[in-house]
Write an enzyme that holds these catalytic residues in place. Sequence first.
Site, mmCIF file in Angstrom:
data_model
loop_
_atom_site.group_PDB
_atom_site.id
_atom_site.type_symbol
_atom_site.label_atom_id
_atom_site.label_comp_id
_atom_site.label_asym_id
_atom_site.label_seq_id
_atom_site.Cartn_x
_atom_site.Cartn_y
_atom_site.Cartn_z
ATOM 1 N N ASP A 50 -7.442 13.074 -5.049
ATOM 2 C CA ASP A 50 -7.110 11.740 -4.559
ATOM 3 C C ASP A 50 -7.227 11.690 -3.037
ATOM 4 O O ASP A 50 -6.653 12.522 -2.325
ATOM 5 C CB ASP A 50 -5.682 11.366 -4.977
ATOM 6 C CG ASP A 50 -5.303 9.980 -4.508
ATOM 7 O OD1 ASP A 50 -5.718 9.008 -5.160
ATOM 8 O OD2 ASP A 50 -4.610 9.877 -3.477
ATOM 9 N N ARG A 51 -7.969 10.708 -2.534
ATOM 10 C CA ARG A 51 -8.278 10.650 -1.116
ATOM 11 C C ARG A 51 -7.034 10.370 -0.258
ATOM 12 O O ARG A 51 -6.871 10.963 0.810
ATOM 13 C CB ARG A 51 -9.347 9.573 -0.848
ATOM 14 C CG ARG A 51 -10.765 9.980 -1.175
ATOM 15 C CD ARG A 51 -10.994 10.333 -2.614
ATOM 16 N NE ARG A 51 -10.679 9.206 -3.510
ATOM 17 C CZ ARG A 51 -10.490 9.321 -4.823
ATOM 18 N NH1 ARG A 51 -10.526 10.490 -5.412
ATOM 19 N NH2 ARG A 51 -10.228 8.256 -5.574
ATOM 20 N N THR A 52 -6.167 9.468 -0.702
ATOM 21 C CA THR A 52 -4.952 9.192 0.069
ATOM 22 C C THR A 52 -4.102 10.444 0.191
ATOM 23 O O THR A 52 -3.593 10.776 1.277
ATOM 24 C CB THR A 52 -4.149 8.053 -0.599
ATOM 25 O OG1 THR A 52 -4.867 6.825 -0.441
ATOM 26 C CG2 THR A 52 -2.779 7.902 0.045
ATOM 27 N N CYS A 86 -15.985 3.845 -1.805
ATOM 28 C CA CYS A 86 -14.569 4.195 -1.619
ATOM 29 C C CYS A 86 -14.279 4.134 -0.134
ATOM 30 O O CYS A 86 -14.864 4.903 0.647
ATOM 31 C CB CYS A 86 -14.267 5.593 -2.164
ATOM 32 S SG CYS A 86 -12.584 6.160 -1.785
ATOM 33 N N ASN A 87 -13.404 3.226 0.262
ATOM 34 C CA ASN A 87 -13.080 3.078 1.688
ATOM 35 C C ASN A 87 -12.374 4.302 2.253
ATOM 36 O O ASN A 87 -12.722 4.792 3.323
ATOM 37 C CB ASN A 87 -12.199 1.842 1.897
ATOM 38 C CG ASN A 87 -12.949 0.548 1.680
ATOM 39 O OD1 ASN A 87 -13.580 0.020 2.590
ATOM 40 N ND2 ASN A 87 -12.884 0.013 0.467
ATOM 41 N N THR A 88 -11.387 4.809 1.510
ATOM 42 C CA THR A 88 -10.564 5.907 2.025
ATOM 43 C C THR A 88 -11.400 7.148 2.304
ATOM 44 O O THR A 88 -11.173 7.851 3.298
ATOM 45 C CB THR A 88 -9.436 6.244 1.026
ATOM 46 O OG1 THR A 88 -8.803 5.035 0.596
ATOM 47 C CG2 THR A 88 -8.385 7.132 1.672
ATOM 48 N N ALA A 89 -12.395 7.418 1.460
ATOM 49 C CA ALA A 89 -13.246 8.601 1.639
ATOM 50 C C ALA A 89 -14.012 8.558 2.957
ATOM 51 O O ALA A 89 -14.437 9.604 3.464
ATOM 52 C CB ALA A 89 -14.222 8.723 0.471
ATOM 53 N N THR A 130 -5.384 1.225 1.090
ATOM 54 C CA THR A 130 -4.412 2.241 0.679
ATOM 55 C C THR A 130 -3.676 2.790 1.900
ATOM 56 O O THR A 130 -4.127 2.637 3.043
ATOM 57 C CB THR A 130 -5.110 3.415 -0.033
ATOM 58 O OG1 THR A 130 -6.003 4.056 0.909
ATOM 59 C CG2 THR A 130 -5.883 2.948 -1.247
ATOM 60 N N LYS A 170 -5.627 1.117 -11.074
ATOM 61 C CA LYS A 170 -6.135 2.444 -11.436
ATOM 62 C C LYS A 170 -5.726 2.837 -12.856
ATOM 63 O O LYS A 170 -6.381 3.675 -13.488
ATOM 64 C CB LYS A 170 -5.664 3.503 -10.431
ATOM 65 C CG LYS A 170 -6.455 3.504 -9.122
ATOM 66 C CD LYS A 170 -6.024 4.648 -8.229
ATOM 67 C CE LYS A 170 -6.841 4.689 -6.926
ATOM 68 N NZ LYS A 170 -8.237 5.086 -7.116
ATOM 69 N N CYS A 200 -10.256 -1.849 0.149
ATOM 70 C CA CYS A 200 -9.997 -0.931 -0.972
ATOM 71 C C CYS A 200 -10.833 -1.416 -2.146
ATOM 72 O O CYS A 200 -10.730 -2.585 -2.534
ATOM 73 C CB CYS A 200 -8.519 -0.903 -1.342
ATOM 74 S SG CYS A 200 -8.198 0.057 -2.845
#
Length: 232
Positions: A50-52, A86-89, A130, A170, A200
């Site tokens: 999980d990126r977060t 995926c924004n967080t990545a 996120t 999710k 997100c």
Amino acid sequence: MEQRSRLGVLGGMGPKATSVFIDQIIESTVADRDQDHIDMVILNHASLPDRTHVILENSPEQFLREIEKDIRLLEYAEVSNIAIPCNTAHYYVNEMQGMTRIPIINMVEESIKVIHEAYGDGCKVGILATNGTLHSGIYSESALKHKLVPHLPSDAMQQQIMNMIYKDIKRGVQIDPQELEDIIHQLITEDGCQCIIIACTELSIVPLSEGTKQHCVDAMDVLVKRSIELSL
């Protein structure tokens, strides 16, 4: 035979968001036959950490090791560009770009450019994302670089957003779009934001009314458009 660009999609973060991205690519491509569509190589690597969690724990090693394997597969497939829905990545986009000569489409930078072109200097931009994306600062830093004013939700609002992403979307739970629309309305009317960025890809799945969309730039939409431009 005509030489075609092939788009590499590094997906699975999350799987539903990746499927929506692929659908949008297909629906947004002007085509009269199968052969008019974009060639894509899609990796739906759902088991990635999980990126977060990775960002908040500052433990990117396993994530980047697995990503590098995916990039090698895309290199072998001879893709011309890589899209990561995926924004967080994108916190690790520089590390990922350092692994390959294939250009990675920078979803964050492209989205901020779109906002700046539409609203100009000084625009106050609300960021819906996120905890990992907000903590990473990728959108805030890009906004400031382009002379925009980033605005983050309150703690209570951010918890509401995280619940929508992790406890509902999710897990495949259908959410009421009005909940997200109310958040966007509050950021505009009470917090003075002129534009809201949907940062997100899970939130990109939520169908918003046309009235609400007028105040938003969806990073997923920007990535779709740029992917098509580069692939045709």
